[in-house]
Enzyme design. Structure first.
Site, PDB file in Angstrom:
ATOM      1  N   GLU A  65       0.822  -1.203   0.000  1.00 63.23           N
ATOM      2  CA  GLU A  65       0.000   0.000   0.000  1.00 63.23           C
ATOM      3  C   GLU A  65       0.857   1.255   0.000  1.00 63.23           C
ATOM      4  O   GLU A  65       0.579   2.227  -0.719  1.00 63.23           O
ATOM      5  CB  GLU A  65      -0.930   0.019   1.224  1.00 63.23           C
ATOM      6  CG  GLU A  65      -2.033  -1.023   1.198  1.00 63.23           C
ATOM      7  CD  GLU A  65      -1.580  -2.340   1.791  1.00 63.23           C
ATOM      8  OE1 GLU A  65      -0.354  -2.538   1.951  1.00 63.23           O
ATOM      9  OE2 GLU A  65      -2.449  -3.182   2.097  1.00 63.23           O
ATOM     10  N   PRO A 268       9.418 -15.983   1.067  1.00 62.99           N
ATOM     11  CA  PRO A 268       8.222 -16.001   1.916  1.00 62.99           C
ATOM     12  C   PRO A 268       7.684 -14.589   2.122  1.00 62.99           C
ATOM     13  O   PRO A 268       8.456 -13.619   2.182  1.00 62.99           O
ATOM     14  CB  PRO A 268       8.724 -16.599   3.230  1.00 62.99           C
ATOM     15  CG  PRO A 268      10.195 -16.314   3.245  1.00 62.99           C
ATOM     16  CD  PRO A 268      10.635 -16.347   1.817  1.00 62.99           C
ATOM     17  N   ARG A 269       6.379 -14.466   2.222  1.00 62.45           N
ATOM     18  CA  ARG A 269       5.762 -13.164   2.479  1.00 62.45           C
ATOM     19  C   ARG A 269       6.314 -12.545   3.761  1.00 62.45           C
ATOM     20  O   ARG A 269       6.510 -11.332   3.840  1.00 62.45           O
ATOM     21  CB  ARG A 269       4.249 -13.342   2.581  1.00 62.45           C
ATOM     22  CG  ARG A 269       3.463 -12.080   2.923  1.00 62.45           C
ATOM     23  CD  ARG A 269       3.568 -11.048   1.840  1.00 62.45           C
ATOM     24  NE  ARG A 269       2.705  -9.906   2.088  1.00 62.45           N
ATOM     25  CZ  ARG A 269       2.754  -8.781   1.406  1.00 62.45           C
ATOM     26  NH1 ARG A 269       3.613  -8.650   0.409  1.00 62.45           N
ATOM     27  NH2 ARG A 269       1.928  -7.790   1.688  1.00 62.45           N
ATOM     28  N   GLY A 310      13.259  -6.086   0.843  1.00 63.34           N
ATOM     29  CA  GLY A 310      13.616  -5.097  -0.155  1.00 63.34           C
ATOM     30  C   GLY A 310      14.366  -5.635  -1.356  1.00 63.34           C
ATOM     31  O   GLY A 310      14.983  -4.854  -2.092  1.00 63.34           O
ATOM     32  N   GLU A 311      14.337  -6.965  -1.588  1.00 63.19           N
ATOM     33  CA  GLU A 311      15.080  -7.530  -2.713  1.00 63.19           C
ATOM     34  C   GLU A 311      14.190  -8.244  -3.722  1.00 63.19           C
ATOM     35  O   GLU A 311      14.686  -8.988  -4.565  1.00 63.19           O
ATOM     36  CB  GLU A 311      16.158  -8.486  -2.211  1.00 63.19           C
ATOM     37  CG  GLU A 311      17.301  -7.803  -1.478  1.00 63.19           C
ATOM     38  CD  GLU A 311      18.512  -8.709  -1.339  1.00 63.19           C
ATOM     39  OE1 GLU A 311      19.586  -8.323  -1.829  1.00 63.19           O
ATOM     40  OE2 GLU A 311      18.371  -9.804  -0.756  1.00 63.19           O
ATOM     41  N   PRO A 336       0.240  -9.157  -8.649  1.00 67.50           N
ATOM     42  CA  PRO A 336       1.170  -9.588  -9.715  1.00 67.50           C
ATOM     43  C   PRO A 336       1.751  -8.446 -10.542  1.00 67.50           C
ATOM     44  O   PRO A 336       2.436  -8.697 -11.535  1.00 67.50           O
ATOM     45  CB  PRO A 336       0.272 -10.461 -10.589  1.00 67.50           C
ATOM     46  CG  PRO A 336      -1.063  -9.783 -10.517  1.00 67.50           C
ATOM     47  CD  PRO A 336      -1.176  -9.239  -9.095  1.00 67.50           C
ATOM     48  N   GLU A 338       4.148  -6.146 -10.039  1.00 68.42           N
ATOM     49  CA  GLU A 338       5.608  -5.997 -10.077  1.00 68.42           C
ATOM     50  C   GLU A 338       6.271  -7.021 -10.998  1.00 68.42           C
ATOM     51  O   GLU A 338       7.087  -6.644 -11.848  1.00 68.42           O
ATOM     52  CB  GLU A 338       6.173  -6.064  -8.666  1.00 68.42           C
ATOM     53  CG  GLU A 338       5.822  -4.835  -7.822  1.00 68.42           C
ATOM     54  CD  GLU A 338       6.435  -4.875  -6.438  1.00 68.42           C
ATOM     55  OE1 GLU A 338       6.967  -5.945  -6.055  1.00 68.42           O
ATOM     56  OE2 GLU A 338       6.410  -3.842  -5.741  1.00 68.42           O
TER      57      GLU A 338
END
Length: 429
Positions: A65, A268-269, A310-311, A336, A338
């Site tokens: 967000e 993983p999220r 951040g990767e 989806p 990105e």
């Protein structure tokens, strides 16, 4: 509109139970879910001085967000406004702070406790507040309304599941939505649901995430890892949730005979689950390496666990095939956009209600394919690994579909222009 009894009761309860909320906050800190050095921000205590001049408060709950709001934040700073960006998760804080333009700053959002919210607003005195997607916190909404600070819901969405729940509490949601100056919806369906629930002013501006730049990656790191995995078939399971990794690993084992050098990347999220996933892989007889331990994938690595923050831009660039997590279990899917922007062929499971419209658009363009279970996922991955032309065609179709759906930033800025003018004039609603 007068506050319904249940909202008044909620306000009283959160005030009375403030010590318990504080205890919950410290428990979350011990669990690693709060930043120990910034707990004061969650109680409304600022860690920075308020800049001079007019200020816009922009809030997004978590990484997705908040990142979607960055183009709007940049436009606001270009207009000469200071911007305070808040979020509620540790993972979002560091990432967002690194990407903010000059003139913007980050703080954690205060918990929805009357005293915390009051303390926060007393310090920051925003002239305008923009809240992303579906963040509806009664104490914050009421406090802004009492201070006559315009509140705008941007990039708003209202899923059918949430809509059905709110229909059971029409007076509550109606009283809260009535206090928004305007709601800027992602789709016509979202707008219709918001209007039916009582939002008096709704416009359709589109999804800001279509206009967000793709996540960055250091070209040197991309080149280094690309060299390490060169010649190997690669696929990427992005933002996975508990219960999905076992299916992903089953697919890896099923494909080994046809693709003996296969590398599976799992992000993983929630990155703290890295060791848990490594243990599952080891029990499956697969060799796993974790990115968070500074280990690079070598020829013996079967599964590379991207348990860092951040990767995602790095791993989307490394893999031509991406299965979006949260869709093989009943979570509702992950966004989806990105991977589509970064040239990946997209696979997803049947549970995509959180982003149904986006998947429908990409799927109609033949840029995404739904799989039902691990067996159909294995067939899809194997087919794409064996047919690079098809993979490229899917990736191009996904990218074109996302590109065609842009323009939400311009429409959002046009819609909030009257409030920007009010803020710069020092006027209140």
């Amino acid at each position: 509109m007068k506050l319904p009894f249940l909202i008044r009761s909620y306000r009283t309860a959160t005030a009375v139970l403030e010590p318990a909320v504080l205890g919950l906050l410290y428990w979350r800190q011990r669990q690693g879910r709060e930043d120990r050095t910034r707990l004061g921000e969650r109680q409304g205590h600022p860690s920075r001085a308020r800049p001079e001049g007019h200020l816009v408060w922009v809030h997004g709950a978590s990484i997705g967000e908040t990142l979607s709001l960055l183009p709007v934040v940049e436009r606001l700073t270009q207009r000469g406004l200071a911007v305070l960006v808040t979020s509620g998760t540790r993972t979002s804080a560091g990432l967002i702070a690194r990407r903010l333009p000059p003139g913007a700053m980050h703080q954690f959002v205060p918990l929805d406790v009357p005293r915390y919210v009051r303390r926060f607003l007393d310090h920051w005195h925003p002239d305008l507040t923009l809240v992303a997607e579906s963040e509806i916190w009664p104490n914050t909404i009421v406090a802004l309304d009492q201070r006559h600070i315009p509140l705008v819901l941007v990039n708003a969405r209202m899923s059918d599941r949430s809509f059905q729940r709110w229909l059971k509490l029409p007076r509550i949601i109606g009283a809260l939505l009535d206090r928004f100056a305007i709601c800027l919806a992602q789709t016509h369906d979202d707008a219709e649901r918001l209007a039916m629930l009582g939002a008096p002013r709704v416009l359709v501006t589109g999804n800001l995430k279509f206009d967000s730049p793709p996540p960055p990656a250091d070209p040197r790191v991309v080149a280094h890892l690309s060299g390490l995995i060169a010649g190997r078939p690669v696929w990427f399971a992005a933002s996975t949730h508990p219960g999905e990794e076992s299916a992903i690993l089953a697919v890896h084992r099923a494909l080994l005979q046809r693709h003996p050098h296969l590398l599976t990347i799992i992000a993983p999220r929630h990155p703290h689950r890295g060791q848990e996933i490594a243990d599952i892989a080891e029990r499956s007889g697969l060799r796993a390496s974790r990115r968070s331990e500074g280990i690079h994938p070598d020829r013996a690595t079967d599964v590379y666990i991207a348990d860092t923050i951040g990767e995602m831009g790095l791993f989307y660039r490394l893999s031509p095939i991406v299965i979006m997590g949260g869709s093989l279990v009943a979570h509702g899917g992950q966004n989806p956009i990105e991977p589509a922007k970064l040239g990946a062929a997209i696979l997803h499971g049947p549970h995509i209600h959180n982003f149904e419209g986006i998947y429908a658009s990409i799927g109609a363009a033949r840029g995404a394919l739904m799989v039902k279970d691990s067996a159909s996922l294995a067939r899809a991955v194997s087919g794409l690994l064996s047919n690079t032309a098809l993979t490229r065609d899917m990736a191009r179709a996904a990218s074109d579909a996302v590109q065609a759906l842009g323009g939400a930033v311009d429409r959002t800025m046009q819609s909030i222009e009257p409030f920007i003018v009010q803020a710069k004039l020092g006027a209140r609603r």
